[in-house]
Design a protein around this motif. Structure first.
Motif, mmCIF file in Angstrom:
data_model
loop_
_atom_site.group_PDB
_atom_site.id
_atom_site.type_symbol
_atom_site.label_atom_id
_atom_site.label_comp_id
_atom_site.label_asym_id
_atom_site.label_seq_id
_atom_site.Cartn_x
_atom_site.Cartn_y
_atom_site.Cartn_z
ATOM 1 N N ARG A 24 -11.432 -125.820 -17.283
ATOM 2 C CA ARG A 24 -13.201 -125.530 -17.433
ATOM 3 C C ARG A 24 -13.213 -124.535 -18.490
ATOM 4 O O ARG A 24 -12.416 -123.906 -18.907
ATOM 5 N N PRO A 25 -14.593 -124.285 -18.886
ATOM 6 C CA PRO A 25 -14.660 -123.021 -19.799
ATOM 7 C C PRO A 25 -14.219 -121.853 -19.473
ATOM 8 O O PRO A 25 -14.333 -121.390 -18.178
ATOM 9 N N GLY A 26 -13.713 -121.277 -20.144
ATOM 10 C CA GLY A 26 -12.720 -120.060 -19.967
ATOM 11 C C GLY A 26 -11.406 -120.163 -20.020
ATOM 12 O O GLY A 26 -10.457 -119.168 -20.025
ATOM 13 N N ASP A 27 -10.873 -121.435 -19.697
ATOM 14 C CA ASP A 27 -9.433 -121.776 -19.686
ATOM 15 C C ASP A 27 -8.795 -121.905 -21.139
ATOM 16 O O ASP A 27 -9.667 -121.937 -21.943
ATOM 17 N N PHE A 28 -7.511 -122.054 -21.058
ATOM 18 C CA PHE A 28 -6.997 -122.139 -22.484
ATOM 19 C C PHE A 28 -5.811 -122.977 -22.277
ATOM 20 O O PHE A 28 -5.175 -123.229 -21.041
ATOM 21 N N CYS A 29 -5.332 -124.009 -23.216
ATOM 22 C CA CYS A 29 -4.256 -124.754 -23.193
ATOM 23 C C CYS A 29 -3.541 -124.453 -24.524
ATOM 24 O O CYS A 29 -3.963 -123.973 -25.318
ATOM 25 N N GLY A 30 -2.250 -124.858 -24.359
ATOM 26 C CA GLY A 30 -1.301 -124.622 -25.438
ATOM 27 C C GLY A 30 -0.595 -123.407 -25.316
ATOM 28 O O GLY A 30 -0.258 -122.840 -26.330
ATOM 29 N N GLU A 31 -0.398 -122.885 -24.135
ATOM 30 C CA GLU A 31 -0.050 -121.476 -24.074
ATOM 31 C C GLU A 31 1.579 -121.344 -24.353
ATOM 32 O O GLU A 31 2.058 -120.228 -24.441
ATOM 33 N N GLU A 32 2.085 -122.570 -24.514
ATOM 34 C CA GLU A 32 3.417 -122.398 -25.175
ATOM 35 C C GLU A 32 3.521 -121.807 -26.549
ATOM 36 O O GLU A 32 4.573 -121.251 -26.915
ATOM 37 N N LEU A 33 2.681 -121.839 -27.022
ATOM 38 C CA LEU A 33 2.483 -121.439 -28.448
ATOM 39 C C LEU A 33 2.484 -119.811 -28.479
ATOM 40 O O LEU A 33 3.235 -119.315 -29.195
ATOM 41 N N LEU A 34 2.166 -119.229 -27.194
ATOM 42 C CA LEU A 34 2.053 -117.654 -27.402
ATOM 43 C C LEU A 34 3.362 -117.426 -27.137
ATOM 44 O O LEU A 34 3.991 -116.283 -27.470
ATOM 45 N N SER A 35 4.230 -117.947 -26.219
ATOM 46 C CA SER A 35 5.657 -117.596 -25.927
ATOM 47 C C SER A 35 6.551 -117.905 -27.385
ATOM 48 O O SER A 35 7.169 -116.976 -27.880
ATOM 49 N N TRP A 36 6.157 -118.825 -28.016
ATOM 50 C CA TRP A 36 6.751 -119.145 -29.542
ATOM 51 C C TRP A 36 6.483 -118.157 -30.416
ATOM 52 O O TRP A 36 7.328 -117.467 -31.271
ATOM 53 N N ALA A 37 5.153 -117.516 -30.376
ATOM 54 C CA ALA A 37 4.727 -116.476 -31.421
ATOM 55 C C ALA A 37 5.313 -114.907 -31.182
ATOM 56 O O ALA A 37 5.578 -114.320 -31.879
ATOM 57 N N LEU A 38 5.738 -114.918 -29.802
ATOM 58 C CA LEU A 38 6.265 -113.602 -29.455
ATOM 59 C C LEU A 38 7.445 -113.300 -29.424
ATOM 60 O O LEU A 38 8.352 -112.355 -28.974
ATOM 61 N N LEU A 39 8.371 -114.540 -30.002
ATOM 62 C CA LEU A 39 9.782 -114.588 -30.091
ATOM 63 C C LEU A 39 10.056 -113.543 -31.170
ATOM 64 O O LEU A 39 9.436 -113.639 -32.239
ATOM 65 N N PRO A 40 11.232 -112.982 -31.135
ATOM 66 C CA PRO A 40 11.683 -111.843 -32.092
ATOM 67 C C PRO A 40 12.158 -112.721 -33.422
ATOM 68 O O PRO A 40 11.903 -112.346 -34.405
ATOM 69 N N LYS A 41 12.794 -113.918 -33.176
ATOM 70 C CA LYS A 41 13.495 -114.335 -34.077
ATOM 71 C C LYS A 41 12.198 -115.509 -34.833
ATOM 72 O O LYS A 41 11.812 -116.071 -34.044
ATOM 73 N N SER A 42 12.080 -115.463 -36.085
ATOM 74 C CA SER A 42 10.958 -116.368 -36.610
ATOM 75 C C SER A 42 11.523 -117.685 -36.943
ATOM 76 O O SER A 42 11.836 -117.824 -38.091
ATOM 77 N N THR A 43 11.620 -118.422 -35.959
ATOM 78 C CA THR A 43 11.806 -119.824 -36.248
ATOM 79 C C THR A 43 10.899 -120.495 -36.640
ATOM 80 O O THR A 43 9.784 -120.592 -36.154
ATOM 81 N N LEU A 44 11.241 -121.595 -37.505
ATOM 82 C CA LEU A 44 10.108 -122.530 -38.010
ATOM 83 C C LEU A 44 9.783 -123.556 -37.353
ATOM 84 O O LEU A 44 8.655 -124.253 -37.315
ATOM 85 N N ASN A 45 10.638 -123.756 -36.005
ATOM 86 C CA ASN A 45 10.437 -125.018 -35.273
ATOM 87 C C ASN A 45 9.179 -124.819 -34.124
ATOM 88 O O ASN A 45 9.148 -123.622 -33.427
ATOM 89 N N LEU A 46 8.073 -125.411 -34.230
ATOM 90 C CA LEU A 46 6.889 -125.249 -33.137
ATOM 91 C C LEU A 46 7.668 -125.772 -31.832
ATOM 92 O O LEU A 46 8.292 -126.893 -31.849
ATOM 93 N N PRO A 47 7.046 -125.228 -30.724
ATOM 94 C CA PRO A 47 7.271 -125.745 -29.348
ATOM 95 C C PRO A 47 6.878 -126.949 -29.114
ATOM 96 O O PRO A 47 5.807 -127.516 -29.454
ATOM 97 N N SER A 48 7.341 -127.713 -28.228
ATOM 98 C CA SER A 48 7.027 -129.169 -27.806
ATOM 99 C C SER A 48 6.165 -128.673 -26.537
ATOM 100 O O SER A 48 6.328 -127.869 -25.826
ATOM 101 N N SER A 49 5.251 -129.704 -26.320
ATOM 102 C CA SER A 49 4.118 -129.664 -25.374
ATOM 103 C C SER A 49 4.763 -129.800 -23.998
ATOM 104 O O SER A 49 5.490 -131.029 -24.101
ATOM 105 N N THR A 50 4.793 -129.468 -22.956
ATOM 106 C CA THR A 50 5.127 -129.572 -21.734
ATOM 107 C C THR A 50 3.958 -130.325 -20.813
ATOM 108 O O THR A 50 4.268 -130.878 -19.633
#
Lengths: 706, 720
Positions: free
Chosen positions: B545-571
């Motif tokens: 609903r309004p106020g929620d978010f989706c695609g939070e796997e992207l935040l895990s990927w963005a905070l990784l120390p190694k900058s890999t180019l592979n985008l995460p897959s959606s669960t």
């Protein structure tokens, strides 16, 4: 409303994993939506848009209907006016039907939501669904104008006029009716402008096609002519009546005759006092518009009486007045001969100004509509002219010019001037993927290399594929050029040939058909663990034999797909790649030919050694050494190939046998050509040039992890 | 120039005493500068000089001088408003001047007409014209006090250029350029001629003066009309357009058309009167009989003595000059005489002449039938030329304004037609076509055909940031995940947020696809479901609903120390239930924000992320279910163990289970270190999920294991 929404935001959402709870909530929502749908409407929904169109049509019909009240009075006899009651009843009936639509419009406005101004900051905005707020907003803005347009004023005047006609005030009643219709015409015209704005705001256009827009403007023009003709008719009747009134007052002033006001009404024709007055008075001679000796100046209104417009039947009267309005509106009143009477002059000035405005609007709107119809064709024509002029300016040779013209013509047939990329780019991701799947998937599955992939991988590849068009004779790649895209042939034929790096005496040529691919060096490059920026060089020259339609996969897209999807690295794809790759086929053909030549040479040497004595021992030893060296060189490759072949499963064996069957004809042709070459010079055939084994794409996953 | 710069410097250095400095800057500064006195002596000279003059001058004089000596900026607001006021007054003045043509009229009766002057009309027109002349005078005064841009090439190469504020230079430049035209336009010539005429009573002077008035008004009309052209260009140069809306522009052009009709009608009227009276004069001069004809006999103000009455009885002048039966050919002016226009009341005269001008101008004079008189033919030629020019100008301007009104609508219609034609050409299925149409309709409602990105890109950075803050910040604060961030971080995120529109039934992301953006829902509802990698028997579905978010796997990927180019897959698979409006944060933007702002790495955000993440909620629900099943199994085994105490093998199996439980307890031990806030969040979470857990049916079948989601690395030390 805001408090409830904020409370919902504060409460965290519960996980609805229970099916019973979900079904209850769904049914409750559907019931609520049914109740909601009946009460408050969305201003952008289909039902409100449809109603807006219906109401626009009825409003224009009502504007067309109201001026018919002006035709109710007519000259019914010598020096008297009469009322056409049947016409009045008919117009009143239709007007009442139109008023019902106006009433329904007011009801709809009370039940239509509006967008809160504060929520328009983002997106489309939020709807205010509270009935009280909707009513309050409507009462403050448009309600008064809607009520003024809806009031059935002419109906009231008509029903009052009929019993009051016995008093002899027919002209006064007619003037009142005309004044009321004219005054109410203003809010009724005013309603159309916000209605146009609302329709444009919802759908973006009034008329779907350009011709409908032009017809709409022409209809407005005819409506203005209709109103103008009706006003001219009513003013003519008014001028005639004022002339009669002046003569009547003059008779009373001279005290010769007694002229009653009721004498000017046709109901008093049978009275003896009226007949006596008619015989003695000079009103007929003084107020005759057809006579040139009359003192009263009718001006532009004399035409209504010289052509008997005011006394003829309704249909002829109406058509003549419409023609009069149309003629003077389109010529800005230049044919009108007026008197100095002030009202007449003002009426003519109004005709001229409205004529100028409507004519200018008509021309402008017509031109806008016509321009929008042919804008793509004109753009294409301009582009072709630019291309021709540029080719002439740069003095391209005629052969190149012909090729450019052929390509431009082919591109028009394929795309019709529409920029496909910009249309696709403006759609959201999901729609774009669905459309590209529709466009590409059935064609891509025809390529055998892609049939090994799963749907998810195919979706990603379809998103990156770009259509490529080549005309006949175009070189897609040349040997030695860097390969920047991989082509998958959909239609047409391509010739693929190689000279193995420009080596003399070597030539291999194959024809690629729909389902084949070229530029496979790029896949090897994309699957390398170390991402180098250098593109691979092409080992073949690829030329289009006919018009070719293909899908192109660019180098960066291929590298992106290879990195993202680990499933691209699998032995199944490796075998399919080897099987369908023409580069590997060429290498296989060369390998088979070399093996065959080696076999024949060994057999010949064996036979010769049996028949010759010990005197020829030295040359035999030399030949044996050469053969041994060649065998050792190929045996190395054979060992590697054999080692990997041992590990393959049954599927690979089936693929290999299929491969052998397909290359049988090629081998026979090569054998015959090689035998011919052997007859010419055995030294040349002995020094067979060696084709290098192509680089194999790294399909292993273990090295990637390292 | 150096002298001017010194004056300017002195002017700006003493800001508080600007009035006194202005008063003193002329005399002592110039003298001291010429005498080249040392700078130390200047304040000594200034102070007593200021005191002396301040005591001499009164307050009113000083205020008047300061107002009088103010120099205006030609681009300032007050000059722009004055330009508007002046152009309106010029239009009104152009409308008033032709009314002088209606001053002469024909009086008397049918048998004995005479020439007369409408004195009340002349007085009224003179009054209004004098008011209009005051505006012209004020315009000249303001031109003497308005600065100008220095014409040197060095100043206008960059920016707007430098202003010249010296009154002498301004006056000299104005006198050299526009002063003559302004002076001619300002001169009250008709007023002088009118007052001179009133004093005379002789008819021959009267006729001469009538022509003089017409000639003077026409001659002065040319510079007055010429003034509007540079004035319009000045307004266009300053603001870009003359009128703000297209309809006002169309009305302005129509007004010019009406003005031309007004002038034309007035000219036709006075030429008609002139032809009529010239016929009288020629016949009067040529008449030879018993009684001589005097010219003043034709004037309505004559004495009417015995000789005049005798002449009126025997004369044939009026019969010969009759427009219907006479010998004189009036041509296009005959209508004015036969219809008694020249002898009617003023309003009838005026409106009939306006109508005549409008008629001839819009039909290019094609109804005119002229005589061979050269003045008349020239007049008809002018009518045709002006009619053609004005009509073409009117149509062209109307069309330009109409096109500017509908240019956005036409673009939208074209785009829609292109899309329909392309869909038909590519033979898309009907279901896809309807989805495309619905999306186009929704996009029109949200944006009205305006490309927001292009508009924002053309603004400077600071304005763009403020606008995006206005557009995004109030809505972004509604998302609980963003409410934990500070303003600087929110500004950086607001700059990169892109609005995303999804229609009903759209799949935003499917399970297994690459995630390229993180969505924060503002309006609408989404369905988010997962099968845990396609495992049979597992399905979880929630409503966002309004106020929620989706695609939070992207935040895990963005905070990784190694900058890999592979985008995460959606669960999860996310689908729009109704029309959704959301903010999207793209992958590269999220990685940029995570790298730039270290404050994104904090435990507070970590806990908020866990609390609001549906992924973590799903895992927690599975964890609780597994724990419950484990507890129930343990209770059942205890009961079985109590019943069957003699079998040793079952006892060994029980020991193994105990060992497994101990291992899981060891895994949970780091969680006890969380602070009180986390416990509060956890208890709230547990309370909210109680209903979901209670609704679960008890299954004896072993539940498939749901993997713990990958936790984003919020630690700041790891990056270092």
């Amino acid at each position: 409303m805001n408090k409830i929404r904020s409370l919902r935001c504060l409460l965290p959402e519960t996980i609805t994993s229970a099916s019973t709870a979900a079904s209850n909530r769904g049914s409750d929502g559907s019931q609520f939506s049914v109740l909601w749908r009946h009460q408050i409407l969305d201003p952008d929904s289909n039902i409100v848009t449809y109603w807006n169109h219906v109401f626009l049509i009825t409003s224009i019909l009502a504007l067309f209907l109201d001026p018919f009240y002006f035709y109710v009075p007519y000259v019914g006899g010598p020096a008297c006016l009469s009322i056409d009651i049947s016409l009045a009843a008919t117009v009143t009936f239709f007007r009442t039907v139109a008023d019902i639509f106006h009433l329904l419009h007011i009801f709809m406005k009370f039940r239509t939501a509006f967008v809160a101004r504060s929520s328009r900051v983002f997106g489309r905005g939020e709807l205010v669904m509270d009935s009280r707020e909707i009513a309050m907003r409507y009462l403050k803005t448009d309600f008064l104008i809607d009520v003024a347009a809806m009031l059935p004023l002419p109906q009231l005047v008509i029903w009052l006029v009929i019993p009051a006609a016995t008093n002899g005030t027919a002209n006064h009643a007619n003037s009142t009716l005309a004044l009321i219709v004219l005054v109410q015409y203003i809010p009724r015209s005013f309603i159309i402008f916000p209605l146009n704005q609302r329709i444009i705001k919802t759908t973006g256009f009034i008329a779907k096609t350009a011709w409908a827009g032009a017809a709409y403007n022409l209809l407005l023009y005819i409506l203005a002519s209709h109103v103008l003709g009706a006003m001219w008719y009513l003013s003519s009747i008014g001028r005639q009546f004022s002339c009669w009134s002046n003569v009547c007052k003059k008779d009373n002033a001279l005290r010769v005759l007694d002229c009653l006001p009721s004498f000017l009404d046709c109901k008093s024709l049978e009275q003896p006092e009226r007949q006596y007055w008619q015989n003695v008075t000079q009103v007929l001679s003084h107020c005759d518009a057809t006579s040139s000796t009359t003192n009263f100046k009718f001006g532009m209104f004399a035409e209504a009486f010289t052509t008997q417009v005011a006394t003829t039947d309704f249909v002829s009267k109406y058509l003549y007045c419409l023609w009069w309005g149309l003629r003077n509106l389109s010529s800005y009143g230049q044919n009108i001969t007026t008197s100095v009477y002030l009202g007449e002059t003002l009426f003519c000035i109004t005709i001229c100004i409205f004529g100028l405005i409507l004519f200018t609007l008509l021309i402008g709107n017509m031109q806008s509509s016509l321009q929008s119809m042919s804008v793509r064709v004109e753009e294409w024509r301009v582009k072709r002219r630019d291309t021709e002029e540029w080719m002439r300016h740069r003095q391209l040779p005629p052969e190149l010019q012909e090729r450019v013209r052929r390509f431009v013509q082919y591109k028009w047939l394929a795309t019709r001037g529409v920029d496909e990329e910009s249309i696709l780019h403006s759609l959201p991701t999901d729609l774009r993927r669905e459309i590209q799947r529709h466009l590409c998937l059935s064609l891509v599955r025809r390529v055998p290399f892609f049939s090994q992939m799963d749907d998810q991988l195919l979706d990603a590849i379809c998103g990156c594929l770009v259509s490529s068009l080549s005309t006949a004779g175009t070189y897609i790649f040349r040997e030695g050029d860097p390969v920047n895209e991989m082509l998958f042939v959909i239609r047409g034929q391509i010739e693929s040939s190689t000279t193995n790096g420009g080596r003399s005496g070597f030539f291999n040529s194959t024809t690629l058909r729909p389902g084949d691919f070229c530029g496979e060096e790029l896949l090897t490059w994309a699957l390398m663990p170390n991402s180098t920026l250098n593109l691979p060089s092409s080992t073949r020259s690829v030329r289009a034999l006919s018009e070719v339609e293909a899908f192109a996969l660019s180098a960066e897209d291929l590298k992106f797909v290879a990195h993202q999807f680990k499933r691209l690295q699998s032995k199944k794809l490796q075998h399919a790649f080897r099987y369908y790759s023409h580069q590997w086929r060429a290498w296989g053909a060369c390998f088979v030919q070399s093996a065959w030549r080696r076999y024949k040479r060994r057999k010949l040497a064996k036979e010769l050694s049996l028949h010759e004595s010990s005197g020829y021992y030295y040359p035999d030893e030399t030949g044996y050494n050469e053969e041994d060296e060649e065998t050792r060189e190929y045996y190395y490759g054979s060992d590697e190939e054999g080692g990997s072949m041992d590990n393959t499963n049954l599927g690979a064996t089936i693929l290999a046998s299929k491969f052998a069957a397909n290359t049988r004809r090629g081998t026979n042709q090569k054998a015959s050509s090689s035998s011919t070459g052997k007859k010419d010079g055995s030294s040349t055939s002995l020094k067979m040039p060696q084709l290098f084994k192509p680089d194999e794409p790294d399909f292993s996953i273990d090295k990637e992890d390292v | 120039m150096e002298l001017r710069k010194d004056k300017l410097l002195m002017f700006y250095s003493e800001g508080k005493e600007s009035k006194e400095a202005k008063w003193a800057v002329n005399d002592p500064m110039s003298k001291s500068y010429k005498l080249s006195l040392p700078s130390a002596l200047r304040p000594d000279n200034l102070l007593p000089g200021n005191r002396l003059r301040y005591t001499d001058a009164s307050k009113s004089k000083s205020s008047k001088v300061s107002w009088y000596k103010t120099i205006l900026d030609p681009g300032s607001e007050i000059v722009l408003k004055w330009n508007w006021v002046f152009i309106v007054s010029c239009m009104v003045a152009l409308f008033i001047d032709p009314l002088y043509f209606f001053v002469p009229a024909i009086g008397g009766d049918k048998n004995y007409p005479c020439a007369r002057t409408d004195t009340s009309l002349s007085i009224l027109v003179t009054f209004f014209r004098t008011i209009a002349d005051l505006f012209y005078l004020l315009h000249i005064f303001i031109k003497f006090r308005t600065g100008f841009i220095a014409p040197n090439s060095s100043t206008r190469v960059f920016g707007r250029g430098e202003l010249v504020m010296d009154p002498k230079a301004i006056a000299w430049r104005y006198i050299k350029s526009d002063f003559i035209i302004d002076l001619i336009a300002t001169l009250p010539l008709p007023q002088i001629v009118i007052w001179f005429v009133i004093s005379t009573t002789k008819s021959y002077r009267f006729d001469h003066n009538n022509n003089a008035i017409a000639l003077i008004v026409l001659l002065q009309y040319i510079p007055r009309f010429y003034l509007i052209i540079p004035l319009s260009s000045q307004i266009v140069k300053a603001t870009g357009v003359v009128t703000k809306t297209a309809w006002a522009g169309a009305a302005y052009n129509l007004l010019l058309y009406m003005l031309a009709s007004h002038v034309l009608g007035a000219a036709w009227y006075i030429l008609s009167v002139d032809r009529y009276t010239s016929c009288w004069k020629s016949r009067c001069n040529g008449e030879a009989g018993q009684v001589n004809c005097q010219l003043y006999y034709l004037d309505c103000d004559s004495m009417y003595d015995n000789n005049q009455m005798t002449w009126a009885n025997v004369t044939k002048v009026f019969k010969l000059c009759d427009a219907r039966n006479g010998e004189f050919k009036y041509g296009i002016f005959g209508n004015a005489i036969t219809k008694n226009v020249v002898s009617s009341q003023f309003f009838e005269r005026y409106f009939y002449c306006l109508w005549w001008g409008l008629q001839q101008l819009s039909s290019y004079g094609q109804n005119l039938s002229t005589t061979m008189f050269m003045g008349e033919t020239t007049f008809a030629v002018l009518i045709a030329i002006f009619g053609l020019v004005l009509f073409a100008h009117l149509i062209g301007n109307m069309q330009t304004y109409l096109q500017s009104l509908t240019v956005r609508l036409e673009e939208w219609r074209l785009k829609k037609r292109d899309t329909e034609e392309w869909m038909r050409h590519r033979q898309l299925p009907e279901e896809l076509r309807n989805r495309v149409r619905r999306y186009e309709q929704y996009k029109w409602l949200a944006t009205r055909g305006v490309d927001e990105e292009v508009l924002l890109q053309s603004l400077p950075t600071d304005l763009r940031r403020d606008i995006q803050r206005h557009l995004c910040l109030d809505l972004v604060r509604r998302v609980p995940f963003f409410s934990q961030m500070d303003d600087q971080l929110l500004d950086a995120i607001c700059e990169r947020l892109v609005s995303s529109l999804c229609t009903e039934g759209t799949y935003l992301v499917r399970e297994g696809d690459l995630i390229s953006e993180m969505l924060f829902i503002i309006r609408g509802r989404l369905e988010s479901s997962t099968t845990n990698g396609g495992r049979t028997g597992f399905f979880n579905s929630i409503i966002l609903r309004p106020g929620d978010f989706c695609g939070e796997e992207l935040l895990s990927w963005a905070l990784l120390p190694k900058s890999t180019l592979n985008l995460p897959s959606s669960t999860r698979t996310v689908r729009a239930l109704v029309e959704v409006e959301a903010f999207a944060l793209r992958a590269e933007d999220l990685k940029f924000v995570a790298n730039q702002f270290r404050r994104l790495h904090s435990k507070k955000l970590q806990h908020t992320f866990r609390f609001y993440s549906h992924h973590w909620r799903t895992w927690a629900a599975c964890f609780i279910q597994a724990a419950w099943r484990r507890y129930k199994r343990r209770v059942m085994e205890n009961n079985l163990t109590a019943i069957e105490s003699m079998e040793n093998e079952e006892g060994e199996v029980g020991e193994e289970l105990v060992v497994v439980e101990e291992e899981e307890c060891v895994e949970e031990s780091p969680r006890t270190k969380m602070n009180l806030g986390v416990m509060v969040l956890a208890s709230r979470f547990a309370a909210n999920t109680r209903r979901g857990v209670a609704a679960q049916r008890v299954k004896d079948v072993e539940l498939p294991r749901f993997k713990k989601p990958e936790e984003p690395d919020f630690s700041a030390e790891h990056d270092d």
